[in-house]
Design a protein around this motif. Sequence first.
Motif, PDB file in Angstrom:
ATOM      1  N   LYS A 104      86.908  15.001  53.692  1.00 24.32           N
ATOM      2  CA  LYS A 104      86.999  14.671  52.264  1.00 24.32           C
ATOM      3  C   LYS A 104      87.223  13.174  52.072  1.00 24.32           C
ATOM      4  O   LYS A 104      86.569  12.537  51.236  1.00 24.32           O
ATOM      5  CB  LYS A 104      88.132  15.475  51.621  1.00 24.32           C
ATOM      6  N   GLU A 105      88.114  12.602  52.857  1.00 19.61           N
ATOM      7  CA  GLU A 105      88.396  11.177  52.736  1.00 19.61           C
ATOM      8  C   GLU A 105      87.170  10.341  53.086  1.00 19.61           C
ATOM      9  O   GLU A 105      86.845   9.356  52.406  1.00 19.61           O
ATOM     10  CB  GLU A 105      89.559  10.799  53.658  1.00 19.61           C
ATOM     11  N   GLU A 106      86.460  10.738  54.124  1.00 19.26           N
ATOM     12  CA  GLU A 106      85.277   9.989  54.564  1.00 19.26           C
ATOM     13  C   GLU A 106      84.163  10.025  53.521  1.00 19.26           C
ATOM     14  O   GLU A 106      83.524   9.016  53.244  1.00 19.26           O
ATOM     15  CB  GLU A 106      84.756  10.566  55.890  1.00 19.26           C
ATOM     16  N   ILE A 107      83.940  11.197  52.927  1.00 20.25           N
ATOM     17  CA  ILE A 107      82.835  11.299  51.967  1.00 20.25           C
ATOM     18  C   ILE A 107      83.176  10.564  50.673  1.00 20.25           C
ATOM     19  O   ILE A 107      82.297   9.966  50.037  1.00 20.25           O
ATOM     20  CB  ILE A 107      82.443  12.770  51.719  1.00 20.25           C
ATOM     21  N   GLU A 153      82.236   5.657  47.251  1.00 23.50           N
ATOM     22  CA  GLU A 153      82.663   4.408  46.618  1.00 23.50           C
ATOM     23  C   GLU A 153      81.845   3.221  47.109  1.00 23.50           C
ATOM     24  O   GLU A 153      81.487   2.332  46.330  1.00 23.50           O
ATOM     25  CB  GLU A 153      84.158   4.156  46.896  1.00 23.50           C
ATOM     26  N   CYS A 154      81.549   3.194  48.393  1.00 20.15           N
ATOM     27  CA  CYS A 154      80.823   2.048  48.982  1.00 20.15           C
ATOM     28  C   CYS A 154      79.318   2.164  48.840  1.00 20.15           C
ATOM     29  O   CYS A 154      78.630   1.140  48.658  1.00 20.15           O
ATOM     30  CB  CYS A 154      81.189   1.913  50.465  1.00 20.15           C
ATOM     31  N   ASN A 155      78.799   3.385  48.935  1.00 23.84           N
ATOM     32  CA  ASN A 155      77.340   3.591  48.923  1.00 23.84           C
ATOM     33  C   ASN A 155      76.952   4.768  48.028  1.00 23.84           C
ATOM     34  O   ASN A 155      76.482   5.803  48.514  1.00 23.84           O
ATOM     35  CB  ASN A 155      76.826   3.848  50.347  1.00 23.84           C
ATOM     36  N   VAL A 181      75.877  17.804  56.034  1.00 25.59           N
ATOM     37  CA  VAL A 181      74.518  17.566  55.549  1.00 25.59           C
ATOM     38  C   VAL A 181      73.605  18.573  56.223  1.00 25.59           C
ATOM     39  O   VAL A 181      73.473  18.582  57.458  1.00 25.59           O
ATOM     40  CB  VAL A 181      74.054  16.114  55.843  1.00 25.59           C
ATOM     41  N   ASN A 182      73.010  19.444  55.434  1.00 20.92           N
ATOM     42  CA  ASN A 182      72.221  20.569  55.943  1.00 20.92           C
ATOM     43  C   ASN A 182      71.126  20.105  56.904  1.00 20.92           C
ATOM     44  O   ASN A 182      70.483  19.069  56.686  1.00 20.92           O
ATOM     45  CB  ASN A 182      71.593  21.302  54.750  1.00 20.92           C
ATOM     46  N   GLU A 241      82.106  17.119  41.370  1.00 24.62           N
ATOM     47  CA  GLU A 241      81.201  18.128  41.927  1.00 24.62           C
ATOM     48  C   GLU A 241      81.604  18.485  43.358  1.00 24.62           C
ATOM     49  O   GLU A 241      81.587  19.652  43.752  1.00 24.62           O
ATOM     50  CB  GLU A 241      79.756  17.620  41.887  1.00 24.62           C
ATOM     51  N   LEU A 242      81.964  17.466  44.147  1.00 23.24           N
ATOM     52  CA  LEU A 242      82.372  17.706  45.527  1.00 23.24           C
ATOM     53  C   LEU A 242      83.682  18.480  45.616  1.00 23.24           C
ATOM     54  O   LEU A 242      83.876  19.313  46.507  1.00 23.24           O
ATOM     55  CB  LEU A 242      82.517  16.368  46.265  1.00 23.24           C
ATOM     56  N   GLU A 243      84.573  18.213  44.665  1.00 21.66           N
ATOM     57  CA  GLU A 243      85.915  18.779  44.730  1.00 21.66           C
ATOM     58  C   GLU A 243      86.069  20.080  43.949  1.00 21.66           C
ATOM     59  O   GLU A 243      86.688  21.041  44.409  1.00 21.66           O
ATOM     60  CB  GLU A 243      86.912  17.742  44.189  1.00 21.66           C
TER      61      GLU A 243
END
Length: 529
Positions: free
Chosen positions: A306-309, A314-316, A297-298, A246-248
């Motif tokens: 992209k890498e951060e999100i 993966e973690c949360n 984030v609105n 969805e993000l990509e």
Amino acid sequence: MPTDCISYQNSGYFSKLIQDYLDQKPELQSLYNHFPTLENFEKQIRDKQANFDHANRVPLVETLKKQYQNIQVSNSTKENIELLALPNTFTITTGHQLNLFSGPLYFLYKIISTINLTTELKSKYPAHNFVPVYWMATEDHDFEEINYFNFKGKKFRWNKESTGPVGRLSTEGLEDFFEIYSKDLGSSTNANFLKKLFEEAYLRHENLADATRFLANSLFASYGLVILDADSADLKRAFIPYVKEELEQQTAFKAVQETISKFNDYTIQVNPREINLFYIEDQLRERIILEKDRYVVNHTKISFSKEEIFNLLECNPEKFSPNVIMRPLYQEIILPNLCYIGGGGEIAYWLELKSFFDAVNITFPMLLVRNSVLLSTEKQAKKADKLGLHWKDLFTKPADLVNAITHKLSGFPIDLTPQKEMLVKQFEYLYELAQQTDKSFTGAVKAQEVKQKKGLDNLEKRLLKAQKRKLDSEIQRVVDLQCELFPNQSLQERQTNFSEFYLEKGEELIPLLIQNLKPLETNFNIITI
């Protein structure tokens, strides 16, 4: 008392889309998988069994056990949770917001439709197990939609600020609300039960999710209902690949937009966004928007590359919340689900989603319109009978009902159609004459025809108005009855809280509904209590 029944299609309370869906119009068949008939469930079982990741059963069962550890669990619910680990167990699911003290009556009807369907399926397909699931909408943030209920014509509202997911909202402050509401309940045995139920649910649980779980469990545990809060990191791990897509890729936006572009004759229920996800924390639920190369984030200063999100996901994974477009997909990934049961509006937006499910290769569930009910007291039913009313009469619009009753009670016809037909014949003769003389006479004939037709129309309206005045007391009794059964000129099930009827019927109310509701029938249920 009246004995007629009303189909959903003839009730006047369902959209054209839902009417056509119930009629299985050919032009809608691409929008769903199998239509909900008892026989079609065999195909749905086969589809789901072949396409469901059975590894997701393990976190599902473990999560449910954790969520139930602090409340008393019935043997039937405990057994159903254990059965979910087995590959021959499937769910029937309904979802509902965390409305205060259940909100309007249809909360009961959704869940009872779900319970009753599992019973029918077990009888038809004994080699499989069927578990009724209530999916709590804990991640919603529309607090204004859920912070009140109507009781005996009064609105009881919980005044509190809320900005995050409502399931995490503290129940602090409901003591004052309860004090006001309990006074209106009275002091009968049934009133005392309702007071205790509210107190134990909302004053002894810290958040709205736990309170709602306790409430629904108290009402339906003996029927094996399983209540799920999907706001869970363990459950959302299975959803990670679809969040990434969805993000990509924005697959949902593309697929749903293509579907709704074909909704020429229907109202669109929901429109997809480019990214159909929220970012959530305890006090925050805001849309994720792609701006240039960053995910924002609105209404906040929070943003990610992209890498951060993807690392955060993966973690949360619990920090990502599906919106109305993505939530159904999340449900069908983590549940071995065969059928979703919802109201007309819900089924309408599900019908927009089939192409999206196909695009991500997830089996689309069957869609069943929940049971709808009109509860009538014996006194109201006898009154309807005495007034010579059918139930279908009471479902008509108030103005139409008054006109129909006026016509019915009058000792002579109010309709001046015979006089209008005579007038037409008279002017046919005059038009024949006009053909034989100067053309100016034709204009005079036409003008006179219009004038006299208008005169008859006005006389007919005045005659109807005069009869309404003459029959005022009889008409008012009909109007009063309709107002009792359809508060605020709306369906009772959308207005009234269950506690109003529990005061009268007590512990008999839910068994009575269980006995009478047939989920695969598409008739409006009128139940005399």
